[in-house]
Scaffold this active site. Sequence first.
Site, PDB file in Angstrom:
ATOM      1  N   SER A 291     -34.173 137.802  39.727  1.00  0.00           N
ATOM      2  CA  SER A 291     -32.783 137.985  39.334  1.00  0.00           C
ATOM      3  C   SER A 291     -32.818 138.901  38.138  1.00  0.00           C
ATOM      4  O   SER A 291     -32.941 138.439  37.002  1.00  0.00           O
ATOM      5  CB  SER A 291     -32.154 136.636  38.977  1.00  0.00           C
ATOM      6  OG  SER A 291     -30.924 136.865  38.325  1.00  0.00           O
TER       7      SER A 291
ATOM      8  N   LYS B 116     -38.709 140.443  48.600  1.00  0.00           N
ATOM      9  CA  LYS B 116     -38.262 140.189  47.226  1.00  0.00           C
ATOM     10  C   LYS B 116     -36.761 139.942  47.291  1.00  0.00           C
ATOM     11  O   LYS B 116     -36.007 140.788  47.776  1.00  0.00           O
ATOM     12  CB  LYS B 116     -38.574 141.422  46.369  1.00  0.00           C
ATOM     13  CG  LYS B 116     -38.139 141.326  44.920  1.00  0.00           C
ATOM     14  CD  LYS B 116     -38.693 142.524  44.163  1.00  0.00           C
ATOM     15  CE  LYS B 116     -38.157 142.658  42.768  1.00  0.00           C
ATOM     16  NZ  LYS B 116     -38.578 143.939  42.160  1.00  0.00           N
ATOM     17  N   TRP B 117     -36.337 138.779  46.824  1.00  0.00           N
ATOM     18  CA  TRP B 117     -34.935 138.352  46.916  1.00  0.00           C
ATOM     19  C   TRP B 117     -34.315 138.463  45.528  1.00  0.00           C
ATOM     20  O   TRP B 117     -34.587 137.644  44.666  1.00  0.00           O
ATOM     21  CB  TRP B 117     -34.880 136.916  47.432  1.00  0.00           C
ATOM     22  CG  TRP B 117     -33.511 136.351  47.662  1.00  0.00           C
ATOM     23  CD1 TRP B 117     -32.493 136.249  46.766  1.00  0.00           C
ATOM     24  CD2 TRP B 117     -33.012 135.795  48.878  1.00  0.00           C
ATOM     25  NE1 TRP B 117     -31.402 135.667  47.337  1.00  0.00           N
ATOM     26  CE2 TRP B 117     -31.686 135.372  48.636  1.00  0.00           C
ATOM     27  CE3 TRP B 117     -33.550 135.599  50.153  1.00  0.00           C
ATOM     28  CZ2 TRP B 117     -30.901 134.760  49.612  1.00  0.00           C
ATOM     29  CZ3 TRP B 117     -32.762 134.988  51.123  1.00  0.00           C
ATOM     30  CH2 TRP B 117     -31.451 134.573  50.851  1.00  0.00           C
ATOM     31  N   ASP B 118     -33.482 139.473  45.361  1.00  0.00           N
ATOM     32  CA  ASP B 118     -32.951 139.792  44.032  1.00  0.00           C
ATOM     33  C   ASP B 118     -31.521 139.261  43.856  1.00  0.00           C
ATOM     34  O   ASP B 118     -30.837 138.946  44.834  1.00  0.00           O
ATOM     35  CB  ASP B 118     -32.984 141.331  43.875  1.00  0.00           C
ATOM     36  CG  ASP B 118     -33.205 141.771  42.442  1.00  0.00           C
ATOM     37  OD1 ASP B 118     -33.009 140.943  41.531  1.00  0.00           O
ATOM     38  OD2 ASP B 118     -33.561 142.940  42.238  1.00  0.00           O
TER      39      ASP B 118
ATOM     40  N   GLU C 150     -58.101 156.325  35.308  1.00  0.00           N
ATOM     41  CA  GLU C 150     -57.187 155.191  35.523  1.00  0.00           C
ATOM     42  C   GLU C 150     -57.338 154.647  36.944  1.00  0.00           C
ATOM     43  O   GLU C 150     -57.280 153.437  37.163  1.00  0.00           O
ATOM     44  CB  GLU C 150     -55.739 155.624  35.261  1.00  0.00           C
ATOM     45  CG  GLU C 150     -55.441 155.779  33.770  1.00  0.00           C
ATOM     46  CD  GLU C 150     -54.074 156.404  33.491  1.00  0.00           C
ATOM     47  OE1 GLU C 150     -53.535 156.155  32.404  1.00  0.00           O
ATOM     48  OE2 GLU C 150     -53.560 157.151  34.349  1.00  0.00           O
TER      49      GLU C 150
ATOM     50  N   ASP D  66     -35.524 148.471  46.070  1.00  0.00           N
ATOM     51  CA  ASP D  66     -34.126 148.839  46.290  1.00  0.00           C
ATOM     52  C   ASP D  66     -33.977 150.286  46.796  1.00  0.00           C
ATOM     53  O   ASP D  66     -34.727 151.170  46.377  1.00  0.00           O
ATOM     54  CB  ASP D  66     -33.418 148.683  44.932  1.00  0.00           C
ATOM     55  CG  ASP D  66     -31.928 148.612  45.060  1.00  0.00           C
ATOM     56  OD1 ASP D  66     -31.413 148.816  46.164  1.00  0.00           O
ATOM     57  OD2 ASP D  66     -31.278 148.339  44.036  1.00  0.00           O
TER      58      ASP D  66
ATOM     59  N   GLY E  71     -35.294 140.396  37.217  1.00  0.00           N
ATOM     60  CA  GLY E  71     -36.457 139.756  36.593  1.00  0.00           C
ATOM     61  C   GLY E  71     -36.277 138.258  36.655  1.00  0.00           C
ATOM     62  O   GLY E  71     -36.030 137.683  37.711  1.00  0.00           O
TER      63      GLY E  71
ATOM     64  N   ASP F  91     -36.532 129.160  38.082  1.00  0.00           N
ATOM     65  CA  ASP F  91     -36.339 127.715  37.986  1.00  0.00           C
ATOM     66  C   ASP F  91     -37.016 127.027  39.161  1.00  0.00           C
ATOM     67  O   ASP F  91     -37.432 127.675  40.128  1.00  0.00           O
ATOM     68  CB  ASP F  91     -34.841 127.379  37.940  1.00  0.00           C
ATOM     69  CG  ASP F  91     -34.080 127.970  39.117  1.00  0.00           C
ATOM     70  OD1 ASP F  91     -34.367 127.573  40.259  1.00  0.00           O
ATOM     71  OD2 ASP F  91     -33.205 128.835  38.916  1.00  0.00           O
TER      72      ASP F  91
ATOM     73  N   PHE G 205     -16.587 122.822  36.850  1.00  0.00           N
ATOM     74  CA  PHE G 205     -16.977 121.811  37.844  1.00  0.00           C
ATOM     75  C   PHE G 205     -15.924 120.720  37.935  1.00  0.00           C
ATOM     76  O   PHE G 205     -15.549 120.124  36.919  1.00  0.00           O
ATOM     77  CB  PHE G 205     -18.328 121.194  37.453  1.00  0.00           C
ATOM     78  CG  PHE G 205     -18.780 120.102  38.390  1.00  0.00           C
ATOM     79  CD1 PHE G 205     -19.445 120.404  39.564  1.00  0.00           C
ATOM     80  CD2 PHE G 205     -18.522 118.766  38.106  1.00  0.00           C
ATOM     81  CE1 PHE G 205     -19.846 119.399  40.445  1.00  0.00           C
ATOM     82  CE2 PHE G 205     -18.917 117.754  38.970  1.00  0.00           C
ATOM     83  CZ  PHE G 205     -19.587 118.076  40.140  1.00  0.00           C
TER      84      PHE G 205
HETATM   85  C1  DGJ Z   1     -33.864 144.230  39.456  1.00  0.00           C
HETATM   86  C2  DGJ Z   1     -35.303 143.859  39.674  1.00  0.00           C
HETATM   87  O1  DGJ Z   1     -35.741 142.963  38.734  1.00  0.00           O
HETATM   88  C3  DGJ Z   1     -36.132 145.130  39.703  1.00  0.00           C
HETATM   89  O2  DGJ Z   1     -37.482 144.817  39.790  1.00  0.00           O
HETATM   90  C4  DGJ Z   1     -35.679 145.945  40.869  1.00  0.00           C
HETATM   91  O3  DGJ Z   1     -35.934 145.256  42.056  1.00  0.00           O
HETATM   92  C5  DGJ Z   1     -34.206 146.258  40.731  1.00  0.00           C
HETATM   93  N1  DGJ Z   1     -33.423 145.066  40.534  1.00  0.00           N
HETATM   94  C6  DGJ Z   1     -33.701 146.979  41.954  1.00  0.00           C
HETATM   95  O4  DGJ Z   1     -32.348 147.173  41.927  1.00  0.00           O
END
Ligand code: DGJ
Length: 733
Positions: free
Chosen positions: A526, A475-477, A613, A366, A528, A533, A279
């Site tokens: 990210s 879902k934004w990874d 189940e 994905d 998981g 944050d 930085f």
């Molecule tokens: C990492 C994520 O945490 C997973 O749940 C899954 O979406 C994979 N990426 C897909 O590449």
Amino acid sequence: MAILFNQNTKVFTLQTKNSAYQMKMIDYGVLIHLYYGKRLEDCDLSYLIQRSDRGFCGNPYEMQHDRTFSLDYFPQEYSCFGIGDYRSDAVRVINGDGSNAVDYRFSSYRIEPGKYRLEGMPSMYGEEGETLVITMKDQSTGMELELYYGVFEQDDVITRAARIVNGTGDKVYVDRAMSLCLDFMRADLDWIHFYGKHAMEREFERSPLQHGRQAIGSVRGASSHQHNPFVILCGKETGEDWGECWGISLVYSGGFYAEAEVDQFNQTRLIMGISPDNFLWQLEPGEAFQTPECLMIYTDKGLTQLSHQYHRAVFNHIIRGKWKEEPRPVLINNWEATYFQFTGDKLLSIAREAKELGIDMLVLDDGWFGKRNSDNSGLGDWQVNEKKLGGSLRELAEKINGMGLKFGLWFEPEMISEDSILYAKHPDWAIRIPGRPANIGRSQLVLDFSREEVVDGIQEMVFSVLDEANIEYVKWDFNRSITNLYSSALPPERQGEVAHRYVLGLYRFLENFVNRYPNILLEGCSGGGGRFDLGMLYYSPQIWCSDDTDAVERLKIQYGTSFGYPISAVGSHVSACPNHQTFRKTPFETRATVAMAGSFGYELDLNALTPEEKEAVKRQVKEYKAHYQLIQRGDYYRLTSPYGKCRAAAWSFVSPDRRECLFCAVITQLQANPDGVIVKLKGLNPQGRYRLEGTEEIYSGSALMYGGVLLPIPREEYESYRYYFKEEEQPEA
Ligand code: DGJ
């Protein structure tokens, strides 16, 4: 009024319902910090500072032969580098002449109704807040500083941020600008922080502060799996139910730094902000640098109370949009069911089963776009692979909607694969240092989101997919850490700005996203919980908590997460057995018990379940929905620690009126000839009479809290229990 300024004593006191924060302008405009603790009325605590001549603690020039005034001893409100305070510094600059010192003295202040907001960055919102801005100035150079304080009186929250203004006639570099500096006139404190790794995030660690500096942080371009931007300082005796504690978190998703220092006089300083590594921010005359915000909560009632206040504050002032209040859908995600190997028909077969079982939404993870049949290729090509899906995305969504199910989709907008059409067209969009091979992570490179045209280009592609079909969840990874930091769009002297400009680019994209698609439920991810944050929670009301779906490991992950984040933020799914990460076998019901302590879903091939189940899924979904408000909005109690000696991990949810309680426990250790495991409940009405659902058994609140619940002798490993207690109506007196 929550913000008081006493003209006679020159003391600022910020008051919340149960806490107070105090600072004072003393000789020559030095701003010292006096107090953060239990609420106190207008007073002046500066009598607690013992003035004496301390060796090797220099004095400001103006003090001349008065050696009793030292910046190296007095608690500072925002410590400056190079002027005699040798402790951790909050701000460091490189002046036009190459010197590093900056000496901020009080200049003016203003108190405003409403809580300040930060432009381009997430910050706590709320009409009911109040703002104090203190302006400081370095008389020698003209450098200025604005200290921002936001006070939410009812929620017991104080926020802080700083703005460094170049008031000189020269170019200046900001080398370090923390969001907060917090001094304590004591050293008998522990600090709690949450460390981890991919697939094992936010492990709880508590240690006594030592003399010298102890620090956590991230230089990964994201807040990271390794450390979370949330720390707690607390008294040695502080436990779940009693004792003083201070929670401090950074509302930021990039690299961060938190350092606690115990000094030579047994005082403590905490600083927290953007990571000073990587930085260096250039300011032309008149320009300013704005730090992200820190959120602080104090309580003298222990860690459970601190968490309750955090949960409320985050829910009330960070989480936004439609999905803040609206019940979140129970979803089935295809990732652990199929990974990249799916077809449109396979997805439809999962959807069909999901509908039968009461699930609300299918999330396609994905692999649905470009050349993406493994994680070696395709990122950046946000065009639907119609061949794989057997039709367009719109058709797939329509079929799923036609079954009565919602449809959600995965993206990883910040990344690019070398093997992609986008890379062939724009190789320069990837972050890399010219002349040096770029490190790869999960076979991919990171896009340079510090560049406007890169963000705009990806945004256009993502938005056009979202406009194509009825997508109700995204879902934004973000699946690797940033390295080889460099932006081809910035000159050499501005390369120290890339990491933060990247985060600003990300926030701009996310803000555009939530404004354009207010109905889409956004889930952050990210790998998981690598970016779990408050910055991300401002845009995505839930975050996939961990790539580790093993119910037993999740006990620790979710336990750690619960200290600073509400249950609704925790994305949590029932997955297959043996577990794909640990190969552990756990009962189906236990996986649900653990996943229900969050925003609930499934992540397995529903077609592969046994009839028993499937029946269990139906029951679980129904049960989760029945207790949705209790789980998401009730008070969460950590009843035992998964790190402790108890052979069960236990927690509970108690409704705000204390009339309902869902108690959950998982046996973590089996024992021959076992002794009884008793868990005491919390937060109930001692006089209340609580019926255990499905039985005629009635217990008083005091019996459940002071006596406890006796767990059955387990018949299998990792057996779990969910007991729902409801208070009986009191007979008329
Ligand atoms: C990492 C994520 O945490 C997973 O749940 C899954 O979406 C994979 N990426 C897909 O590449």
